[in-house]
Design an enzyme around this catalytic site. Structure first.
Site, PDB file in Angstrom:
ATOM      1  N   ASP A 120      29.753  42.474  41.185  1.00 57.25           N
ATOM      2  CA  ASP A 120      30.199  43.752  41.737  1.00 57.25           C
ATOM      3  C   ASP A 120      31.323  44.328  40.859  1.00 57.25           C
ATOM      4  O   ASP A 120      32.403  44.675  41.352  1.00 57.25           O
ATOM      5  CB  ASP A 120      30.678  43.569  43.190  1.00 57.25           C
ATOM      6  CG  ASP A 120      31.076  44.893  43.846  1.00 57.25           C
ATOM      7  OD1 ASP A 120      30.631  45.950  43.360  1.00 57.25           O
ATOM      8  OD2 ASP A 120      31.846  44.863  44.828  1.00 57.25           O
ATOM      9  N   GLN A 231      29.366  38.233  48.155  1.00 54.16           N
ATOM     10  CA  GLN A 231      30.803  38.376  48.434  1.00 54.16           C
ATOM     11  C   GLN A 231      31.057  37.950  49.868  1.00 54.16           C
ATOM     12  O   GLN A 231      30.711  38.671  50.803  1.00 54.16           O
ATOM     13  CB  GLN A 231      31.239  39.841  48.230  1.00 54.16           C
ATOM     14  CG  GLN A 231      31.257  40.264  46.765  1.00 54.16           C
ATOM     15  CD  GLN A 231      31.335  41.773  46.585  1.00 54.16           C
ATOM     16  OE1 GLN A 231      30.556  42.513  47.182  1.00 54.16           O
ATOM     17  NE2 GLN A 231      32.250  42.235  45.753  1.00 54.16           N
ATOM     18  N   ARG A 261      46.915  45.972  43.325  1.00 55.39           N
ATOM     19  CA  ARG A 261      46.035  46.855  44.093  1.00 55.39           C
ATOM     20  C   ARG A 261      45.326  46.007  45.141  1.00 55.39           C
ATOM     21  O   ARG A 261      44.529  45.128  44.800  1.00 55.39           O
ATOM     22  CB  ARG A 261      45.017  47.525  43.180  1.00 55.39           C
ATOM     23  CG  ARG A 261      43.977  48.384  43.923  1.00 55.39           C
ATOM     24  CD  ARG A 261      42.945  48.875  42.941  1.00 55.39           C
ATOM     25  NE  ARG A 261      41.919  49.727  43.502  1.00 55.39           N
ATOM     26  CZ  ARG A 261      40.761  49.308  44.022  1.00 55.39           C
ATOM     27  NH1 ARG A 261      40.507  48.009  44.135  1.00 55.39           N
ATOM     28  NH2 ARG A 261      39.867  50.174  44.441  1.00 55.39           N
ATOM     29  N   ASP A 263      42.700  45.380  47.214  1.00 57.09           N
ATOM     30  CA  ASP A 263      41.329  45.882  47.295  1.00 57.09           C
ATOM     31  C   ASP A 263      40.822  45.869  48.737  1.00 57.09           C
ATOM     32  O   ASP A 263      41.054  44.921  49.480  1.00 57.09           O
ATOM     33  CB  ASP A 263      40.442  44.984  46.415  1.00 57.09           C
ATOM     34  CG  ASP A 263      39.004  45.460  46.419  1.00 57.09           C
ATOM     35  OD1 ASP A 263      38.769  46.619  46.075  1.00 57.09           O
ATOM     36  OD2 ASP A 263      38.121  44.656  46.782  1.00 57.09           O
ATOM     37  N   GLU A 305      44.255  50.056  48.666  1.00 51.74           N
ATOM     38  CA  GLU A 305      43.005  50.802  48.510  1.00 51.74           C
ATOM     39  C   GLU A 305      42.467  51.078  49.916  1.00 51.74           C
ATOM     40  O   GLU A 305      41.825  50.222  50.528  1.00 51.74           O
ATOM     41  CB  GLU A 305      41.973  50.003  47.699  1.00 51.74           C
ATOM     42  CG  GLU A 305      40.813  50.899  47.290  1.00 51.74           C
ATOM     43  CD  GLU A 305      39.423  50.313  47.481  1.00 51.74           C
ATOM     44  OE1 GLU A 305      38.453  51.011  47.182  1.00 51.74           O
ATOM     45  OE2 GLU A 305      39.302  49.164  47.953  1.00 51.74           O
ATOM     46  N   HIS A 372      36.540  54.132  39.121  1.00 50.80           N
ATOM     47  CA  HIS A 372      35.343  53.329  38.856  1.00 50.80           C
ATOM     48  C   HIS A 372      34.315  53.428  39.979  1.00 50.80           C
ATOM     49  O   HIS A 372      33.174  53.039  39.809  1.00 50.80           O
ATOM     50  CB  HIS A 372      35.763  51.877  38.669  1.00 50.80           C
ATOM     51  CG  HIS A 372      36.247  51.277  39.965  1.00 50.80           C
ATOM     52  ND1 HIS A 372      37.377  51.718  40.608  1.00 50.80           N
ATOM     53  CD2 HIS A 372      35.721  50.307  40.750  1.00 50.80           C
ATOM     54  CE1 HIS A 372      37.538  51.039  41.721  1.00 50.80           C
ATOM     55  NE2 HIS A 372      36.548  50.168  41.835  1.00 50.80           N
ATOM     56  N   ASP A 373      34.748  53.902  41.157  1.00 52.44           N
ATOM     57  CA  ASP A 373      33.835  53.954  42.295  1.00 52.44           C
ATOM     58  C   ASP A 373      33.158  55.320  42.402  1.00 52.44           C
ATOM     59  O   ASP A 373      33.512  56.275  41.723  1.00 52.44           O
ATOM     60  CB  ASP A 373      34.599  53.645  43.590  1.00 52.44           C
ATOM     61  CG  ASP A 373      34.693  52.137  43.831  1.00 52.44           C
ATOM     62  OD1 ASP A 373      33.813  51.401  43.349  1.00 52.44           O
ATOM     63  OD2 ASP A 373      35.646  51.707  44.493  1.00 52.44           O
ATOM     64  N   ARG A 497      27.041  53.219  39.984  1.00 49.00           N
ATOM     65  CA  ARG A 497      28.440  53.399  39.585  1.00 49.00           C
ATOM     66  C   ARG A 497      28.626  53.099  38.096  1.00 49.00           C
ATOM     67  O   ARG A 497      29.596  53.529  37.489  1.00 49.00           O
ATOM     68  CB  ARG A 497      29.358  52.502  40.430  1.00 49.00           C
ATOM     69  CG  ARG A 497      29.449  52.961  41.875  1.00 49.00           C
ATOM     70  CD  ARG A 497      30.296  52.030  42.710  1.00 49.00           C
ATOM     71  NE  ARG A 497      29.733  50.684  42.759  1.00 49.00           N
ATOM     72  CZ  ARG A 497      30.294  49.664  43.399  1.00 49.00           C
ATOM     73  NH1 ARG A 497      31.436  49.842  44.032  1.00 49.00           N
ATOM     74  NH2 ARG A 497      29.731  48.471  43.417  1.00 49.00           N
TER      75      ARG A 497
HETATM   76  C1  GLC Z   1      36.568  48.183  46.463  1.00 47.99           C
HETATM   77  C2  GLC Z   1      36.219  48.443  45.020  1.00 47.99           C
HETATM   78  C3  GLC Z   1      34.746  48.496  44.840  1.00 47.99           C
HETATM   79  C4  GLC Z   1      34.146  47.198  45.338  1.00 47.99           C
HETATM   80  C5  GLC Z   1      34.617  46.870  46.742  1.00 47.99           C
HETATM   81  C6  GLC Z   1      34.277  45.457  47.122  1.00 47.99           C
HETATM   82  O1  GLC Z   1      36.188  49.221  47.271  1.00 47.99           O
HETATM   83  O2  GLC Z   1      36.848  49.604  44.566  1.00 47.99           O
HETATM   84  O3  GLC Z   1      34.398  48.735  43.518  1.00 47.99           O
HETATM   85  O4  GLC Z   1      32.743  47.298  45.320  1.00 47.99           O
HETATM   86  O5  GLC Z   1      36.006  46.976  46.884  1.00 47.99           O
HETATM   87  O6  GLC Z   1      35.173  44.551  46.573  1.00 47.99           O
END
Ligand code: GLC
Length: 737
Positions: A120, A231, A261, A263, A305, A372-373, A497
């Site tokens: 990912d 994940q 950051r 996440d 985030e 990046h998203d 992406r």
């Molecule tokens: C966050 C990241 C994204 C990822 C997700 C899962 O949103 O920005 O790219 O897929 O987390 O970790």
């Protein structure tokens, strides 16, 4: 209180400051598990004592100037290590370029060990203490951090705390049947409970990874997987998970990471019967992590985030007394910006900006156009309803427009996670391609290219007009286009992406000094914007901000006021030339061209913008020289840089010797001064300099010397360029009409 511990006084002092709250919150979350709490405190000390002297000095310096990251000179860039320069050493060898871009904040996308094809984009971490071997080592990371610090730059890294990769040691042991490790995740014997969860929990990747659970064959059980099946969600109700993950975070901080950051922050606590987003315990966890960082490494910032609607985002700042994140993404403004590109109608964006302007100045947003998203369409649909825009139909309109299907659209995006049932697709693409640059170049249409470049620059100008920290997406500084090669890559083809995750094209970067190219036009225009932004205090976070009414729904008008400077910024989102029907009485200057211009019935070409400023303190001093754009040439080995480097080293050495209170905070790279310091310095400078000489100094030099090396270089170049004829100067930003 901690006599038996033999801990250093500095650590004790910091811990004592938070101890009551830490203990209370921890006890509440973990049912008064004293043993776990005591382990947690010992762990904090372990990381405190492992922290290098150099990093401890940074902590001390930043503690003295807690607003060090809030200045209008802050500028970030977000990049994948491999896309930018192959490896961490590669990034290090390109720091000159990053400084040339004017950056003092580098966000490296996830770079820890992650299995190929099940990563990912690095967000499935198999080992939080090991860099992905292809990118380098933990030592390389620390070295890069060190070099960045020397240059006055800080480093941001993701801490992917919601889940681990299925290849993480814990996951392997859980799969092998060890109960202790299964308890670190959410394991269920059958689908009964997971099915209950599914009734209330939305899906993140409805197309690429439907559902929130996966069957684990080896364990013969169901495991929670909110994102991809590889994940595995961590269970933060287990204190071992929290303790060990916090240790992993602190380990990254001790390798020189300044900004963590967090996440997928809203997802880290799960409870049956809820949507498993933004639960109160998430705030407790973030607050605990903030305190952990303040005790161990107070120079570290937490960036949350939180890709959610505004009412869910703001609480992650916490309160003044009990802060949570230092910074949050301004995701709604970003999405509303692209909505405005597609509709040419600023009413939603104006409404969104009004909401942001109403927030306290203390809140620091990270502003961005692309990352990046994908772009998720989390817009205020209640507001849009009054104009007849319904959610599903409107999303379709936006996606059609931005994928180039819409009428008269040159945008070139691709859909992401198109959920046909909900009509909920999101969108991918680089800024340049979404602005129409790719289509214009393909069609070899100069007129369209000019217009598309103007849109690209205007969007950046809007980005820089907002309070907070602007973060560019690597490649955007030269208008890099979409990368379609992922379609052919078996490991990437199903995740669009990757369309905007292409390798930085260094051949294109090499064109950045050629103003006849798209790369040169964008690169130089952005540099001008950045320099002007860093130069005028009106861009400071503390400025008052308001909406200026242009009586034209294609034009967004923003006002800013700070310390006698007033800015009127106007952005034309229409493909046609428009007029902003404003009527401001003061004398204004266009701070990009240096020309004086009335702020009355302002005509704006299609996709153009203007920054008009008046200075109540020194209205006559503003001149063309104040605002001249930079030349494209890279200055030769700058004396100023060498001087600054020496000053930095000197400051550091002094810091090591002298008591904290006497350290010259002003010399610290990337550290922001307090208002009192700034005012004292300004007064000192004014007293020192004879009036005449003072007048000739560009405003930026009069203010605190908080510029990066590159900014100084560019400013020097700008001053030189001021001698050039005005026509040439305007050409950098203004595309051919
Ligand atoms: C966050 C990241 C994204 C990822 C997700 C899962 O949103 O920005 O790219 O897929 O987390 O970790």
């Amino acid at each position: 209180m901690f006599e038996e511990k033999n801990w250093e006084p500095e650590f004790i002092k910091r811990l004592e400051k938070h101890y009551d709250e830490l203990k209370w919150l921890y006890a509440e979350l973990y049912h008064n598990d004293q043993q776990a709490f005591s382990y947690f405190c010992d762990m904090l000390y372990e990381y405190y004592s492992q922290r290098s002297t150099a990093l401890k000095q940074w902590d001390q310096m930043r503690e003295e100037v807690p607003e060090w990251y809030k200045g209008n000179e802050m500028l970030g860039m977000l990049m994948y290590t491999n896309c930018f320069a192959g490896t961490l050493q590669g990034v290090k060898s390109h720091l000159d370029y990053l400084q040339e871009c004017g950056l003092n904040y580098v966000h490296l996308m996830p770079l820890l060990e992650s299995p190929a094809g099940r990563s990912d984009g690095g967000y499935a971490v198999a080992n939080f203490r090991k860099v992905q071997p292809a990118l380098g080592t933990m030592e390389d990371l620390a070295e890069l951090g060190d070099e960045c610090h020397k240059r006055g730059m800080c480093v941001c890294l993701d801490f992917v705390m919601n889940h681990t990769s299925e290849d993480h040691e814990w996951a392997k042991r859980a799969r092998a049947g060890e109960k202790e490790y299964q308890d670190r995740y959410f394991f269920y014997d059958d689908w009964t409970i997971p099915s209950e969860f599914e009734k209330t929990v939305p899906q993140v990747f409805p197309q690429t990874a439907p559902g929130n659970f996966s069957w684990c064959e080896e364990a013969g059980k169901v495991v929670m997987t909110t994102f991809y099946p590889y994940q595995w969600d961590l269970n933060y109700a287990n204190p071992v998970v929290f303790n060990d993950m916090t240790a992993d975070m602190l380990n990254l901080c001790n390798h020189g990471v300044d900004i963590i950051r967090l996440d997928a922050t809203p997802y880290i606590w799960k409870e049956l019967g809820t949507d498993c987003r933004n639960l109160p315990q998430v705030h407790t966890l973030v607050r605990l992590m903030r305190m952990a960082a303040e005790v161990v490494c107070p120079g570290t910032l937490l960036l949350g985030e939180v890709v959610m609607e505004p009412s869910k985002v703001v609480p992650y700042f916490g309160t003044i007394e009990k802060p949570e994140c230092h910074m949050l993404y301004n995701v709604t403004t970003m999405a509303s910006t692209w909505h405005t590109v597609a509709t040419h109608d600023v009413r939603l964006l104006r409404h969104q900006m009004e909401a942001v302007f109403a927030l306290p100045h203390d809140y620091t947003f990270l502003n961005y156009l692309r990352c990046h998203d994908d772009i998720g369409w989390g817009l205020d649909y209640n507001f849009l309803k009054q104009f007849g825009m319904e959610e599903v139909a409107h999303k379709k309109y936006l996606n059609d427009y931005l994928t180039g299907k819409g009428y008269n659209s040159d945008a070139r995006g691709e859909l992401y996670n198109d959920d046909p049932r909900l009509g909920d697709a999101r969108l991918c693409g680089t800024t340049a391609s979404l602005c129409g640059i790719e289509a214009a170049e393909y069609e070899n249409d100069e007129y369209k290219l000019d217009r598309a470049i103007r849109l690209d620059i205007m969007l950046h100008a809007f980005l820089f007009t907002q309070s907070g920290i602007p973060v560019l997406y690597s490649g955007d500084e030269i208008g890099q286009k979409n990368d379609y090669t992922y379609h052919e890559d078996p490991l990437k083809w199903d995740d669009s992406r990757y369309l905007h995750r292409g390798d930085l094209n260094w051949d294109e970067v090499a064109l950045r000094n050629d103003l006849s190219t798209r790369e040169g036009r964008i690169f130089n225009a952005l540099r001008v914007l950045e320099i002007v932004r860093a130069k005028y205090e009106v861009f400071d976070n503390e400025a008052d901000t308001w909406i200026v009414e242009p009586y034209n729904d294609h034009i967004l008008g923003i006002g800013r006021y700070y310390k006698g400077q007033k800015l009127i910024a106007l952005f034309n989102f229409s493909k046609e030339d428009e007029i902003a029907w404003i009527n401001e009485s003061e004398d204004y200057h266009d701070i990009i061209t240096g020309e004086s211009r009335e702020a009355k019935a302002v005509a704006l070409p299609a996709y153009d913008f203007v920054w008009l400023m008046t200075d109540f303190n020194k209205p006559l001093e503003l001149s063309k020289a104040d605002a001249a754009p930079v030349t494209a040439e890279k200055p030769s080995e700058p004396e100023a840089a060498a001087e600054e480097k020496a000053a930095g080293t000197k400051a550091k050495k002094t810091a090591a010797k002298k008591p904290a209170a006497k350290k010259p905070a002003a010399k610290k790279p990337a550290a922001r001064k307090t208002k009192a310091q700034k005012e004292a310095e300004a007064a000192e400078a004014a007293a020192d300099a004879p009036a005449e000489a003072e007048e000739k100094k560009p405003a930026a030099k009069k203010r605190a010397p908080r510029k990066t090396k590159a900014q100084k270089e560019a400013e020097a170049a700008a001053a030189a360029e001021a001698e050039a004829p005005a026509e040439k100067k305007t050409s950098v930003l203004k595309t051919k009409e």
